[in-house]
Design an enzyme around this catalytic site. Structure first.
Site, PDB file in Angstrom:
ATOM      1  N   ARG A 176     -84.129  77.889 -34.983  1.00  0.00           N
ATOM      2  CA  ARG A 176     -83.861  76.470 -35.301  1.00  0.00           C
ATOM      3  C   ARG A 176     -82.476  76.245 -35.915  1.00  0.00           C
ATOM      4  O   ARG A 176     -82.273  75.348 -36.736  1.00  0.00           O
ATOM      5  CB  ARG A 176     -84.925  75.909 -36.264  1.00  0.00           C
ATOM      6  CG  ARG A 176     -86.337  75.946 -35.758  1.00  0.00           C
ATOM      7  CD  ARG A 176     -86.543  75.010 -34.564  1.00  0.00           C
ATOM      8  NE  ARG A 176     -87.945  74.871 -34.284  1.00  0.00           N
ATOM      9  CZ  ARG A 176     -88.631  75.653 -33.445  1.00  0.00           C
ATOM     10  NH1 ARG A 176     -88.001  76.604 -32.777  1.00  0.00           N
ATOM     11  NH2 ARG A 176     -89.911  75.452 -33.243  1.00  0.00           N
ATOM     12  N   SER A 260     -92.323  68.901 -36.001  1.00  0.00           N
ATOM     13  CA  SER A 260     -92.392  69.654 -37.263  1.00  0.00           C
ATOM     14  C   SER A 260     -91.295  69.168 -38.196  1.00  0.00           C
ATOM     15  O   SER A 260     -90.120  69.186 -37.829  1.00  0.00           O
ATOM     16  CB  SER A 260     -92.179  71.144 -37.003  1.00  0.00           C
ATOM     17  OG  SER A 260     -93.190  71.602 -36.145  1.00  0.00           O
ATOM     18  N   GLU A 357     -86.356  70.197 -40.984  1.00  0.00           N
ATOM     19  CA  GLU A 357     -85.816  70.555 -39.674  1.00  0.00           C
ATOM     20  C   GLU A 357     -84.882  69.450 -39.158  1.00  0.00           C
ATOM     21  O   GLU A 357     -83.808  69.743 -38.640  1.00  0.00           O
ATOM     22  CB  GLU A 357     -86.979  70.785 -38.704  1.00  0.00           C
ATOM     23  CG  GLU A 357     -86.548  71.417 -37.408  1.00  0.00           C
ATOM     24  CD  GLU A 357     -87.736  71.676 -36.495  1.00  0.00           C
ATOM     25  OE1 GLU A 357     -88.581  72.535 -36.802  1.00  0.00           O
ATOM     26  OE2 GLU A 357     -87.815  71.008 -35.454  1.00  0.00           O
TER      27      GLU A 357
END
Ligand code: FAD
Length: 362
Positions: A176, A260, A357
């Site tokens: 990520r 998420s 995120e």
């Protein structure tokens, strides 16, 4: 969106709009003071006004599909979005190089490659957003990340005003994360290339994630077909069904989310050991670097009592503890406030810092 009248006859390749609503999957009412939409990168980048007034300004926000941004601010001064939409492929032996412009929908591109029978991108099906944003956080799902198939990225250096082509090793891709995240305001991704396979890899089909095997068996059962015969398109559809059982549908006007909201924390081996001693049931996962382990942010959030908890119009999803949701009519500031409460509770209970995120735009 209404066309602006402050610049008549905009040069070919781009247009701009004023007071334009901005697409975002949190379903927040956000506006751009000025929005520059680029239809042809080649034409637009040849224009000094685009390069000097828009791109060299590091405060100009590049917006894709708005599926990984939490807009706390309700108005952004300058926003640039790419609406270039070409995609295709070049064949070479058993491999195939596929490309897509930054403005192409990621899911649309993936389903097209899968429909051609090409292997490699199918487990990333149903991830919302644009191709141009995919390298930013090295999108990943079901054991695969963009970096596993990435061939190269074509980009514009906003600082030095030049075109560049990067190989995957230049992009600094990890879980990520990417160099693009470390250097905000510097890079505009124009086109992405991936290397796919025309024949199934030896470990096909990759079903080692919860839910995939069962869904695949129920899908093939009526025909009594061997799992090996699954096509990339069928696997993309299986992934889609499993995802929609857990995650809010990003097309939904009722429930907003960015998927998420927190990353799974990566901690040192010593830290993982400390946590296991205190919380024997805590899940910890190995990662390629043996000095570190990955924790489950969802588990930490659930243990901190936040799974399915709502405060007014905002909450943490009951289906997936990691997903921050707008249940309708929430403001970005309320969502951010709740996210910070979750962060603080997890910190106090476990001494683990949860990192968001999405990009938080205040
Ligand atoms: C329901 C749901 C499920 C999701 N599931 C997943 C998942 O499984 N895996 C996963 O990795 N992500 C997932 N996401 C997150 C998100 O879809 C991805 O991060 C996606 O790549 C974001 O694309 P976007 O076009 O919407 O980017 P945006 O949200 O518009 O932008 C994200 C960032 O990229 C930058 N950016 C966008 N386009 C460009 C460009 N052309 N050049 C330079 N910078 C650019 C923006 O400035 C911003 O910093 C999910 C989101 C939702 C809502």
């Amino acid at each position: 969106m209404k066309p602006t009248c402050d610049r008549p006859n905009p040069p070919a390749g781009f247009e701009w709009l004023t007071d334009a609503p901005l697409e975002n999957t949190m379903n927040l009412p956000v506006y751009a003071g000025r929005l520059l939409r680029i239809h042809s990168a080649t034409n637009a980048l040849a224009k000094p006004v685009v390069r000097d007034e828009w791109l060299s300004d590091p405060n100009t926000l590049i917006l894709g599909g708005g599926s990984n941004i939490l807009f706390v601010a309700e108005r952004i001064d300058k926003v640039l979005s790419l609406a270039n939409t070409e995609y295709g492929a070049i064949e070479a032996g058993e491999h195939i190089r596929v490309y897509a412009d930054a403005g192409v929908g990621l899911d649309q591109w993936i389903r097209w490659t899968a429909a051609q029978g090409w292997y490699g991108l199918e487990r990333l099906a149903e991830i919302p957003g644009t191709v141009g944003a995919a390298p930013i956080q090295n999108v990943g799902a079901y054991g695969v990340q963009l970096s596993d198939v990435l061939d190269s990225v074509e980009l514009w250096d906003r600082q030095n005003q030049e075109y560049a082509v990067w190989r995957p090793e230049d992009c600094g891709l990890s879980y990520r994360h990417s160099r693009f995240k470390d250097e905000p305001g510097r890079w505009l991704i124009l086109r992405v290339w991936a290397q796919l396979r025309k024949v199934a890899p030896a470990d096909w089909p990759p079903l080692g994630y919860p839910g995939l095997q069962a869904e695949a068996e129920s899908c093939l059962d009526p025909d009594k077909r061997d799992l090996k015969s699954l096509t990339p398109s069928e696997l993309a559809n299986i992934v889609t069904r499993v995802r929609l059982q857990k995650l809010p549908d990003w097309r939904s006007a009722e429930i907003g989310s960015t998927g998420s909201f927190f990353q799974n924390p990566i901690v040192s081996m010593a830290e993982a050991e400390r946590l296991r001693n205190q919380w024997p049931q805590i899940p910890t996962y190995p990662i390629p670097d043996p000095a570190y382990q990955k924790l489950s942010a969802g588990w930490l959030i659930e243990q901190a009592g936040w799974r399915g908890k709502t405060l007014g119009a905002v909450g943490m999803s009951a289906q997936h503890a990691l997903v921050l949701v707008n249940l309708g009519g929430a403001k970005g500031a309320e969502l951010w406030h709740l996210a910070q409460q979750v962060q603080s509770d997890v910190w106090q209970r476990f001494g683990v810092r949860l990192e968001p995120e999405p990009l938080i735009l205040k």
